[in-house]
Design a protein around this motif. Structure first.
Motif, PDB file in Angstrom:
ATOM      1  N   LYS A 102      48.146  38.967  45.388  1.00  0.00           N
ATOM      2  CA  LYS A 102      46.721  38.119  44.676  1.00  0.00           C
ATOM      3  C   LYS A 102      45.820  38.613  45.527  1.00  0.00           C
ATOM      4  O   LYS A 102      44.451  38.665  44.352  1.00  0.00           O
ATOM      5  CB  LYS A 102      47.537  36.583  44.884  1.00  0.00           C
ATOM      6  CG  LYS A 102      47.900  36.285  43.625  1.00  0.00           C
ATOM      7  CD  LYS A 102      48.806  34.990  44.014  1.00  0.00           C
ATOM      8  CE  LYS A 102      49.687  34.601  42.544  1.00  0.00           C
ATOM      9  NZ  LYS A 102      50.227  33.218  42.715  1.00  0.00           N
ATOM     10  N   GLU A 103      45.536  38.477  46.184  1.00  0.00           N
ATOM     11  CA  GLU A 103      44.330  38.694  47.246  1.00  0.00           C
ATOM     12  C   GLU A 103      43.555  40.069  46.181  1.00  0.00           C
ATOM     13  O   GLU A 103      42.352  40.661  46.344  1.00  0.00           O
ATOM     14  CB  GLU A 103      44.196  38.656  49.089  1.00  0.00           C
ATOM     15  CG  GLU A 103      44.470  37.468  49.463  1.00  0.00           C
ATOM     16  CD  GLU A 103      43.007  36.509  48.573  1.00  0.00           C
ATOM     17  OE1 GLU A 103      42.274  37.277  48.997  1.00  0.00           O
ATOM     18  OE2 GLU A 103      43.304  35.165  48.441  1.00  0.00           O
ATOM     19  N   GLN A 140      44.018  41.725  44.065  1.00  0.00           N
ATOM     20  CA  GLN A 140      43.847  41.677  42.914  1.00  0.00           C
ATOM     21  C   GLN A 140      42.604  40.966  42.602  1.00  0.00           C
ATOM     22  O   GLN A 140      41.490  41.289  41.944  1.00  0.00           O
ATOM     23  CB  GLN A 140      44.829  41.217  41.811  1.00  0.00           C
ATOM     24  CG  GLN A 140      45.959  41.414  41.427  1.00  0.00           C
ATOM     25  CD  GLN A 140      46.882  40.171  40.786  1.00  0.00           C
ATOM     26  OE1 GLN A 140      46.493  39.473  40.731  1.00  0.00           O
ATOM     27  NE2 GLN A 140      47.882  41.286  40.337  1.00  0.00           N
ATOM     28  N   VAL A 141      41.986  40.081  43.053  1.00  0.00           N
ATOM     29  CA  VAL A 141      41.035  39.245  43.459  1.00  0.00           C
ATOM     30  C   VAL A 141      39.756  39.834  43.998  1.00  0.00           C
ATOM     31  O   VAL A 141      38.849  39.978  43.373  1.00  0.00           O
ATOM     32  CB  VAL A 141      40.730  37.840  44.847  1.00  0.00           C
ATOM     33  CG1 VAL A 141      39.443  37.904  44.603  1.00  0.00           C
ATOM     34  CG2 VAL A 141      41.443  36.736  43.730  1.00  0.00           C
ATOM     35  N   ARG A 183      38.652  43.330  40.822  1.00  0.00           N
ATOM     36  CA  ARG A 183      37.904  41.710  39.997  1.00  0.00           C
ATOM     37  C   ARG A 183      36.299  41.474  40.900  1.00  0.00           C
ATOM     38  O   ARG A 183      35.480  42.450  40.104  1.00  0.00           O
ATOM     39  CB  ARG A 183      38.140  40.661  39.504  1.00  0.00           C
ATOM     40  CG  ARG A 183      39.547  40.627  39.366  1.00  0.00           C
ATOM     41  CD  ARG A 183      40.116  39.306  38.691  1.00  0.00           C
ATOM     42  NE  ARG A 183      41.358  40.052  38.063  1.00  0.00           N
ATOM     43  CZ  ARG A 183      41.911  39.172  38.100  1.00  0.00           C
ATOM     44  NH1 ARG A 183      42.585  37.903  39.078  1.00  0.00           N
ATOM     45  NH2 ARG A 183      43.039  38.991  36.975  1.00  0.00           N
ATOM     46  N   ARG A 184      36.184  41.511  41.763  1.00  0.00           N
ATOM     47  CA  ARG A 184      34.640  41.087  42.236  1.00  0.00           C
ATOM     48  C   ARG A 184      33.784  42.618  42.536  1.00  0.00           C
ATOM     49  O   ARG A 184      32.935  42.733  42.067  1.00  0.00           O
ATOM     50  CB  ARG A 184      34.889  40.766  44.177  1.00  0.00           C
ATOM     51  CG  ARG A 184      35.079  38.828  43.919  1.00  0.00           C
ATOM     52  CD  ARG A 184      35.322  38.565  45.110  1.00  0.00           C
ATOM     53  NE  ARG A 184      35.867  37.019  45.285  1.00  0.00           N
ATOM     54  CZ  ARG A 184      36.220  36.551  46.537  1.00  0.00           C
ATOM     55  NH1 ARG A 184      36.576  36.856  48.001  1.00  0.00           N
ATOM     56  NH2 ARG A 184      36.945  34.865  46.152  1.00  0.00           N
ATOM     57  N   THR A 212      36.123  43.331  33.575  1.00  0.00           N
ATOM     58  CA  THR A 212      36.723  42.967  34.880  1.00  0.00           C
ATOM     59  C   THR A 212      38.376  43.350  34.075  1.00  0.00           C
ATOM     60  O   THR A 212      38.082  43.013  32.752  1.00  0.00           O
ATOM     61  CB  THR A 212      37.034  41.828  35.145  1.00  0.00           C
ATOM     62  OG1 THR A 212      36.447  40.987  34.057  1.00  0.00           O
ATOM     63  CG2 THR A 212      35.193  41.937  36.083  1.00  0.00           C
ATOM     64  N   GLU A 258      47.285  39.323  33.915  1.00  0.00           N
ATOM     65  CA  GLU A 258      47.912  40.131  35.560  1.00  0.00           C
ATOM     66  C   GLU A 258      49.172  40.810  34.643  1.00  0.00           C
ATOM     67  O   GLU A 258      49.111  42.274  34.631  1.00  0.00           O
ATOM     68  CB  GLU A 258      49.151  38.788  35.762  1.00  0.00           C
ATOM     69  CG  GLU A 258      49.703  39.619  36.885  1.00  0.00           C
ATOM     70  CD  GLU A 258      50.865  38.309  37.572  1.00  0.00           C
ATOM     71  OE1 GLU A 258      51.726  38.666  37.655  1.00  0.00           O
ATOM     72  OE2 GLU A 258      50.020  37.322  37.997  1.00  0.00           O
TER      73      GLU A 258
END
Length: 75
Positions: free
Chosen positions: A38-39, A41-42, A45-46, A55, A59
């Motif tokens: 998850k981190e 993926q974040v 995106r950033r 973006t 999922e």
């Protein structure tokens, strides 16, 4: 008589141990693996938002773009 290379090798491995020791845990323990996924993926995106790119919102889109990584995260 001694060889300095043996001291350098042992010193290097002792220094790397704290860094490498948790890696198997991240692979074996599902909660750690999911949190890291998850981190990642974040973070992606950033990075894409900073670069002005599109973006990935869902999922399922991540699984279609990175099938190997999503398969590894599910195991």
């Amino acid at each position: 008589m001694s060889l300095e290379i043996f001291g350098d090798i042992s010193f290097s491995t002792i220094c790397l141990y704290p860094v490498l020791d948790p890696l198997p845990n991240f692979y074996i323990i599902k909660n750690y693996r999911d949190a890291i996924w998850k981190e990642i993926q974040v973070f992606k995106r950033r990075v894409l938002q900073c670069k002005g790119g599109a973006t990935i919102e869902t999922e399922s889109e991540m699984h279609t773009i990175f099938p190997n990584l999503s398969h590894a995260a599910q195991n």
